[in-house]
Design a protein around this motif. Sequence first.
Motif, mmCIF file in Angstrom:
data_model
loop_
_atom_site.group_PDB
_atom_site.id
_atom_site.type_symbol
_atom_site.label_atom_id
_atom_site.label_comp_id
_atom_site.label_asym_id
_atom_site.label_seq_id
_atom_site.Cartn_x
_atom_site.Cartn_y
_atom_site.Cartn_z
ATOM 1 N N VAL A 116 0.857 -1.187 0.000
ATOM 2 C CA VAL A 116 0.000 0.000 0.000
ATOM 3 C C VAL A 116 0.892 1.236 0.000
ATOM 4 O O VAL A 116 1.983 1.232 0.559
ATOM 5 N N ASP A 117 0.411 2.282 -0.615
ATOM 6 C CA ASP A 117 1.152 3.537 -0.674
ATOM 7 C C ASP A 117 1.015 4.271 0.649
ATOM 8 O O ASP A 117 -0.040 4.246 1.287
ATOM 9 N N ARG A 118 2.080 4.945 1.057
ATOM 10 C CA ARG A 118 2.036 5.644 2.350
ATOM 11 C C ARG A 118 1.024 6.776 2.364
ATOM 12 O O ARG A 118 0.552 7.181 3.422
ATOM 13 N N ASP A 119 0.666 7.298 1.185
ATOM 14 C CA ASP A 119 -0.332 8.364 1.115
ATOM 15 C C ASP A 119 -1.758 7.828 1.203
ATOM 16 O O ASP A 119 -2.713 8.603 1.157
ATOM 17 N N GLN A 120 -1.901 6.506 1.292
ATOM 18 C CA GLN A 120 -3.227 5.893 1.332
ATOM 19 C C GLN A 120 -3.452 5.135 2.641
ATOM 20 O O GLN A 120 -4.231 4.190 2.698
ATOM 21 N N VAL A 121 -2.751 5.559 3.687
ATOM 22 C CA VAL A 121 -2.877 4.895 4.981
ATOM 23 C C VAL A 121 -4.302 4.997 5.512
ATOM 24 O O VAL A 121 -4.787 4.102 6.209
ATOM 25 N N THR A 122 -5.003 6.074 5.186
ATOM 26 C CA THR A 122 -6.366 6.241 5.691
ATOM 27 C C THR A 122 -7.303 5.153 5.156
ATOM 28 O O THR A 122 -8.393 4.961 5.712
ATOM 29 N N ALA A 123 -6.904 4.448 4.091
ATOM 30 C CA ALA A 123 -7.740 3.378 3.532
ATOM 31 C C ALA A 123 -7.453 2.026 4.170
ATOM 32 O O ALA A 123 -8.090 1.030 3.805
ATOM 33 N N LEU A 124 -6.516 1.969 5.123
ATOM 34 C CA LEU A 124 -6.161 0.682 5.723
ATOM 35 C C LEU A 124 -7.317 -0.013 6.429
ATOM 36 O O LEU A 124 -7.480 -1.229 6.293
ATOM 37 N N PRO A 125 -8.152 0.681 7.214
ATOM 38 C CA PRO A 125 -9.262 -0.037 7.860
ATOM 39 C C PRO A 125 -10.168 -0.767 6.874
ATOM 40 O O PRO A 125 -10.552 -1.918 7.103
ATOM 41 N N SER A 126 -10.517 -0.113 5.763
ATOM 42 C CA SER A 126 -11.372 -0.783 4.771
ATOM 43 C C SER A 126 -10.625 -1.921 4.083
ATOM 44 O O SER A 126 -11.220 -2.954 3.756
ATOM 45 N N LEU A 127 -9.302 -1.755 3.859
ATOM 46 C CA LEU A 127 -8.515 -2.837 3.277
ATOM 47 C C LEU A 127 -8.513 -4.052 4.198
ATOM 48 O O LEU A 127 -8.707 -5.194 3.764
ATOM 49 N N PHE A 128 -8.283 -3.819 5.471
ATOM 50 C CA PHE A 128 -8.275 -4.929 6.423
ATOM 51 C C PHE A 128 -9.631 -5.633 6.465
ATOM 52 O O PHE A 128 -9.698 -6.856 6.613
ATOM 53 N N ASP A 129 -10.709 -4.870 6.329
ATOM 54 C CA ASP A 129 -12.034 -5.486 6.300
ATOM 55 C C ASP A 129 -12.206 -6.354 5.055
ATOM 56 O O ASP A 129 -12.875 -7.401 5.108
ATOM 57 N N GLN A 130 -11.623 -5.922 3.937
ATOM 58 C CA GLN A 130 -11.682 -6.739 2.735
ATOM 59 C C GLN A 130 -10.967 -8.071 2.913
ATOM 60 O O GLN A 130 -11.417 -9.112 2.419
ATOM 61 N N LEU A 131 -9.831 -8.027 3.603
ATOM 62 C CA LEU A 131 -9.012 -9.235 3.741
ATOM 63 C C LEU A 131 -9.476 -10.134 4.881
ATOM 64 O O LEU A 131 -9.135 -11.326 4.902
#
Length: 279
Positions: A116-131
């Motif tokens: 993941v790009d460091r500028d997209q850290v705010t999307a990590l919660p939704s990414l974790f929910d996907q996985l």
Amino acid sequence: MDQDLRPLLIRIAEALERLAPPPPPALDFQDARLFRHDPETGGFHPAPDYPLSLEALVGIERQKARFLENLERFAQGLPANHVLLWGVRGTGKSSIAKAAFMTVAAMQDDLKLVEVDRDQVTALPSLFDQLRGRPERFVVLCDDLSFEEGAAAAKALKSALEGGVSGPPANVLFVATSNRRHLMPRGHQEDRGLIATAEDAEEEVSVSDRFGLWIGFPPMDQPTYLQAVRAYAERHDLSDPDLDRRALQWAQLRGARSGRVAWQFIRDLAGAQGKSLPL
């Protein structure tokens, strides 16, 4: 009356359907081991395998062993800690993460890496929910992480690592590299006031506490730097009677000694000798 409205309602429904966002793509991790995440679409783009072997990284044996041990535990479904690789630039932090992953993934088919790009850290919660709940196990890697935009990104990362009421996904290991131990930004907005600035700083510093494993990468000394140069030269069948002297001159011109500088010297040496490199 109802019959007169029916065509209009159908047209409205069709228009709303066209305006609705497309459904997220079906997740498929079968065709690759490395992926890049696109938070805008929710998709995962396959990437080629990382070519550098773990044995090729010299001078950081302790760091390799500690990271590999933690990663192997995670791959086996045992308790493991999220990892922060921090220290001097060019010392192999990102290379260790990817090379160690390739080593373990060769024995664990269900292990995947998502960058993941460091500028997209705010999307990590939704990414974790996907996985979450997937049969695969995922190493989520964020390279050169820092919080230049303030506390919002720090809060998102804390939310992802803590997982809220449901807890963090058991099948996700988060790995971050950073030049800074506490992930602090280079500067704060002074016009926000001392109290707000101090609160943001506390928010950002506290994120590093969510990493159970910190692995430091100190500056490379001269013997270790020369060891790296010699190992690269031997690995790629390069020879030069003045190898050490030239390597030290190269580092002096760069103003630093690191694994990256050693590899850049080897690339220059190979080019001067008319030899190609596999990486």
